[in-house]
Write an enzyme that holds these catalytic residues in place. Structure first.
Site, PDB file in Angstrom:
ATOM      1  N   SER A 148      13.449  11.272  -7.207  1.00 16.19           N
ATOM      2  CA  SER A 148      13.864  10.117  -7.230  1.00 16.19           C
ATOM      3  C   SER A 148      13.709   9.739  -5.910  1.00 16.19           C
ATOM      4  O   SER A 148      12.158   9.490  -5.294  1.00 16.19           O
ATOM      5  CB  SER A 148      15.973  10.420  -7.243  1.00 16.19           C
ATOM      6  OG  SER A 148      16.324   9.125  -6.905  1.00 16.19           O
ATOM      7  N   GLU A 166      15.087  -9.724  -9.939  1.00 15.48           N
ATOM      8  CA  GLU A 166      14.992 -10.423  -8.694  1.00 15.48           C
ATOM      9  C   GLU A 166      14.014 -10.049  -8.041  1.00 15.48           C
ATOM     10  O   GLU A 166      13.451 -10.733  -7.323  1.00 15.48           O
ATOM     11  CB  GLU A 166      16.381 -10.181  -8.157  1.00 15.48           C
ATOM     12  CG  GLU A 166      16.997 -11.311  -8.756  1.00 15.48           C
ATOM     13  CD  GLU A 166      18.245 -11.757  -7.507  1.00 15.48           C
ATOM     14  OE1 GLU A 166      18.590 -10.862  -6.192  1.00 15.48           O
ATOM     15  OE2 GLU A 166      19.055 -12.433  -7.439  1.00 15.48           O
ATOM     16  N   HIS A 190      12.692   5.916 -11.148  1.00 17.33           N
ATOM     17  CA  HIS A 190      13.730   6.024 -12.498  1.00 17.33           C
ATOM     18  C   HIS A 190      12.741   4.504 -13.083  1.00 17.33           C
ATOM     19  O   HIS A 190      13.931   3.751 -13.414  1.00 17.33           O
ATOM     20  CB  HIS A 190      15.184   5.181 -11.715  1.00 17.33           C
ATOM     21  CG  HIS A 190      15.963   6.694 -11.333  1.00 17.33           C
ATOM     22  ND1 HIS A 190      16.521   6.936 -11.606  1.00 17.33           N
ATOM     23  CD2 HIS A 190      16.028   6.739  -9.965  1.00 17.33           C
ATOM     24  CE1 HIS A 190      16.866   8.396 -10.889  1.00 17.33           C
ATOM     25  NE2 HIS A 190      16.703   8.177  -9.852  1.00 17.33           N
TER      26      HIS A 190
END
Length: 295
Positions: A148, A166, A190
């Site tokens: 991560s 966005e 992720h």
């Protein structure tokens, strides 16, 4: 000159089972999926001394290092690692201390956990610890592993902000300098689960020389000798901008949608490999592989 070290970057949500569960041993067969997929096992096997390697776990990126660090320590020890330690680096003073640098210099593996990659780079960037890590990676049989935030921070350029919905609006993706273990790529994590494909699209169209790498959860890349090989249970997305024909990027205002013509996307799964020099993908289980002739 190619670095002598190795990288393992993981997309997060590491399915290692939770050792904080009181019934872990009773449910061990259900909690070993991550071990069976081989990411933590791969880290040990690729390290200099295998089970005898000195592994330092750094949970600097996490807001709960006192929980995250021991979980990884137990997971590595469950697989037979004998020298696993937790290295507490909470501020830049510690990252410049003789004691912490000495432990980095003695480590065969440093594992960076998840959390906030901007927290990680703002604490470590430009410190003696950072310099020691880079020197070991360049010159020794050393393994940098990150999941991560630890994976996102491994590259020279790092995404630190930008929502998924966005992400193809001009200016919505924010990047900064990462820890610099690998150049000309940008890593997002992720990836599949959080729908972050647009974040890589914008990062790559901003500079098409940059190769976008999207790591799915419980999935990683083993990077060595300019070759990336997929490990884990999910998918890796590669975004190559070298063949972009056109875009409206410089003619639109901030916040407006970006158009891109001819962006190349690859999808990798277990044991597929990608050559960072030639930008060629090799599918491990290709349906077009030669069929052995029956004698």
């Amino acid at each position: 000159m190619n670095p002598k070290g190795k990288l393992i970057v993981i997309g997060g949500a590491v399915n290692k089972g939770s050792f904080s569960e009181t019934d872990y041993d009773q449910k061990v067969e259900k909690n070993l999926n991550f071990f069976e997929r081989g990411i933590l096992r791969k880290i040990i096997d690729e390290s200099k001394l295998k089970n005898d390697s000195v592994i330092e776990i750094v949970a600097t990126a996490s807001q709960i290092p006192q929980i995250v660090g021991p979980e990884y320590k137990k997971a590595f020890e469950f697989l037979g690692a004998k020298n696993v330690n937790i290295l507490d680096i909470a501020n830049r003073e510690q990252a410049n201390s003789d004691a912490i640098v000495a432990r980095i210099n003695c480590a065969d593996v440093v594992m960076f956990t998840g959390g906030d990659q901007l927290r990680l780079t703002s604490i470590l960037g430009g410190t003696r610890v950072h310099e020691a890590l880079l020197q070991k990676y360049e010159n020794e049989d050393f393994l940098y592993a990150g999941t991560s935030a630890g994976a996102a921070a491994a590259s020279e350029t790092m995404i630190y902000q930008g929502t998924s919905h966005e992400s193809l609006l001009k200016g919505e993706i924010k990047t900064t300098q990462g820890l610099g273990f690998i150049d000309d790529v940008i890593i997002d994590t992720h990836f599949v689960q959080r729908g972050r494909i647009g974040r890589l699209f914008q990062s790559v169209v901003n500079n098409p020389r940059t190769l976008g790498i999207g790591l799915g959860e419980d999935t990683g890349l083993f990077i060595y000798n300019e070759t990336m090989t997929t490990i884990g249970s999910g998918l890796v997305i590669i975004v190559d901008g070298r063949f972009i024909k056109d875009t409206n990027l410089t003619n639109i205002e901030l916040g407006q949608p970006i158009s891109i013509d001819n962006l190349v996307v690859h999808v990798m799964s277990l044991n597929d490999s990608f050559d960072l020099k030639t930008k060629d993908l090799t599918i491990n289980n290709s349906q077009y592989s030669p069929i052995p002739m029956v004698k």
